[in-house]
Design an enzyme around this catalytic site. Structure first.
Site, PDB file in Angstrom:
ATOM      1  N   LYS A 127      28.986 -22.422  33.974  1.00 45.81           N
ATOM      2  CA  LYS A 127      27.586 -22.777  34.049  1.00 45.81           C
ATOM      3  C   LYS A 127      27.172 -23.083  35.480  1.00 45.81           C
ATOM      4  O   LYS A 127      25.990 -23.058  35.806  1.00 45.81           O
ATOM      5  CB  LYS A 127      27.321 -24.014  33.190  1.00 45.81           C
ATOM      6  CG  LYS A 127      27.735 -23.873  31.753  1.00 45.81           C
ATOM      7  CD  LYS A 127      27.578 -25.250  31.044  1.00 45.81           C
ATOM      8  CE  LYS A 127      28.313 -25.243  29.723  1.00 45.81           C
ATOM      9  NZ  LYS A 127      28.527 -26.595  29.205  1.00 45.81           N
ATOM     10  N   GLY A 128      28.138 -23.413  36.303  1.00 49.61           N
ATOM     11  CA  GLY A 128      27.862 -23.978  37.618  1.00 49.61           C
ATOM     12  C   GLY A 128      26.904 -23.212  38.508  1.00 49.61           C
ATOM     13  O   GLY A 128      26.188 -23.807  39.302  1.00 49.61           O
ATOM     14  N   GLU A 168      29.091 -17.183  42.495  1.00 50.45           N
ATOM     15  CA  GLU A 168      29.851 -18.381  42.134  1.00 50.45           C
ATOM     16  C   GLU A 168      29.210 -19.625  42.741  1.00 50.45           C
ATOM     17  O   GLU A 168      28.543 -19.541  43.781  1.00 50.45           O
ATOM     18  CB  GLU A 168      31.274 -18.261  42.680  1.00 50.45           C
ATOM     19  CG  GLU A 168      32.325 -17.853  41.669  1.00 50.45           C
ATOM     20  CD  GLU A 168      32.747 -18.975  40.715  1.00 50.45           C
ATOM     21  OE1 GLU A 168      31.968 -19.908  40.463  1.00 50.45           O
ATOM     22  OE2 GLU A 168      33.870 -18.890  40.213  1.00 50.45           O
ATOM     23  N   ASP A 180      37.386 -23.016  45.170  1.00 42.70           N
ATOM     24  CA  ASP A 180      38.261 -24.137  45.474  1.00 42.70           C
ATOM     25  C   ASP A 180      39.675 -23.573  45.713  1.00 42.70           C
ATOM     26  O   ASP A 180      39.963 -23.095  46.809  1.00 42.70           O
ATOM     27  CB  ASP A 180      38.167 -25.093  44.268  1.00 42.70           C
ATOM     28  CG  ASP A 180      38.878 -26.407  44.454  1.00 42.70           C
ATOM     29  OD1 ASP A 180      39.003 -26.862  45.592  1.00 42.70           O
ATOM     30  OD2 ASP A 180      39.310 -26.991  43.447  1.00 42.70           O
ATOM     31  N   LYS A 207      35.647 -24.382  49.636  1.00 45.29           N
ATOM     32  CA  LYS A 207      36.569 -25.441  50.072  1.00 45.29           C
ATOM     33  C   LYS A 207      37.871 -24.791  50.517  1.00 45.29           C
ATOM     34  O   LYS A 207      38.851 -24.774  49.770  1.00 45.29           O
ATOM     35  CB  LYS A 207      36.864 -26.375  48.889  1.00 45.29           C
ATOM     36  CG  LYS A 207      35.824 -27.430  48.635  1.00 45.29           C
ATOM     37  CD  LYS A 207      36.370 -28.552  47.764  1.00 45.29           C
ATOM     38  CE  LYS A 207      36.089 -28.307  46.306  1.00 45.29           C
ATOM     39  NZ  LYS A 207      36.424 -29.462  45.441  1.00 45.29           N
ATOM     40  N   ASP A 263      29.031 -28.720  37.603  1.00 47.07           N
ATOM     41  CA  ASP A 263      29.520 -29.622  36.559  1.00 47.07           C
ATOM     42  C   ASP A 263      29.845 -31.007  37.099  1.00 47.07           C
ATOM     43  O   ASP A 263      30.390 -31.155  38.186  1.00 47.07           O
ATOM     44  CB  ASP A 263      30.817 -29.088  35.935  1.00 47.07           C
ATOM     45  CG  ASP A 263      30.580 -27.840  35.111  1.00 47.07           C
ATOM     46  OD1 ASP A 263      29.405 -27.542  34.831  1.00 47.07           O
ATOM     47  OD2 ASP A 263      31.573 -27.196  34.770  1.00 47.07           O
TER      48      ASP A 263
HETATM   49  P1  5GP Z   1      39.037 -22.657  41.589  1.00 51.11           P
HETATM   50  O1  5GP Z   1      39.596 -21.766  40.536  1.00 51.11           O
HETATM   51  O2  5GP Z   1      38.626 -21.938  42.838  1.00 51.11           O
HETATM   52  O3  5GP Z   1      39.993 -23.787  41.915  1.00 51.11           O
HETATM   53  O4  5GP Z   1      37.806 -23.388  40.978  1.00 51.11           O
HETATM   54  C1  5GP Z   1      36.622 -22.745  40.787  1.00 51.11           C
HETATM   55  C2  5GP Z   1      35.748 -23.465  39.811  1.00 51.11           C
HETATM   56  O5  5GP Z   1      36.083 -24.843  39.666  1.00 51.11           O
HETATM   57  C3  5GP Z   1      34.327 -23.447  40.313  1.00 51.11           C
HETATM   58  O6  5GP Z   1      33.663 -22.322  39.860  1.00 51.11           O
HETATM   59  C4  5GP Z   1      33.770 -24.735  39.751  1.00 51.11           C
HETATM   60  O7  5GP Z   1      33.288 -24.514  38.449  1.00 51.11           O
HETATM   61  C5  5GP Z   1      34.954 -25.662  39.678  1.00 51.11           C
HETATM   62  N1  5GP Z   1      35.007 -26.559  40.861  1.00 51.11           N
HETATM   63  C6  5GP Z   1      35.845 -26.496  41.907  1.00 51.11           C
HETATM   64  N2  5GP Z   1      35.620 -27.469  42.791  1.00 51.11           N
HETATM   65  C7  5GP Z   1      34.596 -28.183  42.287  1.00 51.11           C
HETATM   66  C8  5GP Z   1      33.856 -29.339  42.752  1.00 51.11           C
HETATM   67  O8  5GP Z   1      34.090 -29.918  43.815  1.00 51.11           O
HETATM   68  N3  5GP Z   1      32.841 -29.752  41.949  1.00 51.11           N
HETATM   69  C9  5GP Z   1      32.523 -29.150  40.770  1.00 51.11           C
HETATM   70  N4  5GP Z   1      31.514 -29.647  40.081  1.00 51.11           N
HETATM   71  N5  5GP Z   1      33.177 -28.074  40.308  1.00 51.11           N
HETATM   72  C10 5GP Z   1      34.207 -27.593  41.050  1.00 51.11           C
END
Ligand code: 5GP
Length: 159
Positions: free
Chosen positions: A42-43, A98, A102, A130, A158
């Site tokens: 949803k983000g 996206e 992260d 990040k 989220d």
């Molecule tokens: P990844 O797979 O790159 O670790 O994470 C991606 C997803 O995790 C993003 O699309 C998001 O939904 C969530 N996410 C990662 N970091 C954050 C953060 O700092 N805040 C929030 N609200 N969601 C995050």
């Protein structure tokens, strides 16, 4: 400001200015082509709405929802498709939209999954990045802001 929010990393003015610039860049890069924006729910839904309004070329939309976080608010590396696309993307110019990258695990999975559906092109646009937390390399074609390792909320992300 709520007491559980420590600081503002990106202000409303910064968002508006950056998203306008990204929309201009995307419109220029895809000049003469139709583009399909795939919002990752949803983000990304508010970002997608604001970005789309800054794109001046013909645009189609579709959405995917994936599960990324468990209760621990840390990436598990396990990606599950909760909602898939409604239309085929074969032969289309596709831009994944996206909210935040992260570890890169979610995007890496999504990218490979969509690539296998044979789009004409596949690129990635993320509002936030990040890089210090990356576990797998991912290519980000359009990136709003690089941020430090903090859990961010607001603007549809989220909580
Ligand atoms: P990844 O797979 O790159 O670790 O994470 C991606 C997803 O995790 C993003 O699309 C998001 O939904 C969530 N996410 C990662 N970091 C954050 C953060 O700092 N805040 C929030 N609200 N969601 C995050």
């Amino acid at each position: 400001m709520r007491e559980d929010i420590k600081e503002i990393l990106v202000t409303e003015e910064m968002l508006g200015e950056r998203i306008r610039a990204m929309g201009t860049e995307i419109s220029r890069d895809y000049q003469g082509k139709d583009i399909c924006l795939i919002g990752i729910l949803k983000g990304a839904f508010i970002f997608l709405g604001d970005l789309a309004r800054e794109i001046s070329i013909p645009t189609a939309f579709d959405f995917m929802a994936v599960s990324s976080y468990g209760a621990a608010t840390r990436s598990s590396g396990v990606v599950r498709i909760l909602k898939d696309l409604e239309e085929s993307i074969q032969g289309k110019h596709v831009l994944i939209v996206e909210d935040i990258v992260d570890t890169g695990l979610t995007l890496s999975y999504l990218y490979d999954n969509l690539k296998n559906r044979n789009p004409a092109s596949l690129k990635v646009c993320t509002l936030l990045d990040k890089p210090s937390r990356r576990k797998v390399p991912v290519q980000l074609d359009y990136r709003g802001f690089e941020i430090p390792d903090a859990f961010v909320v607001g603007y549809g992300l989220d909580y």
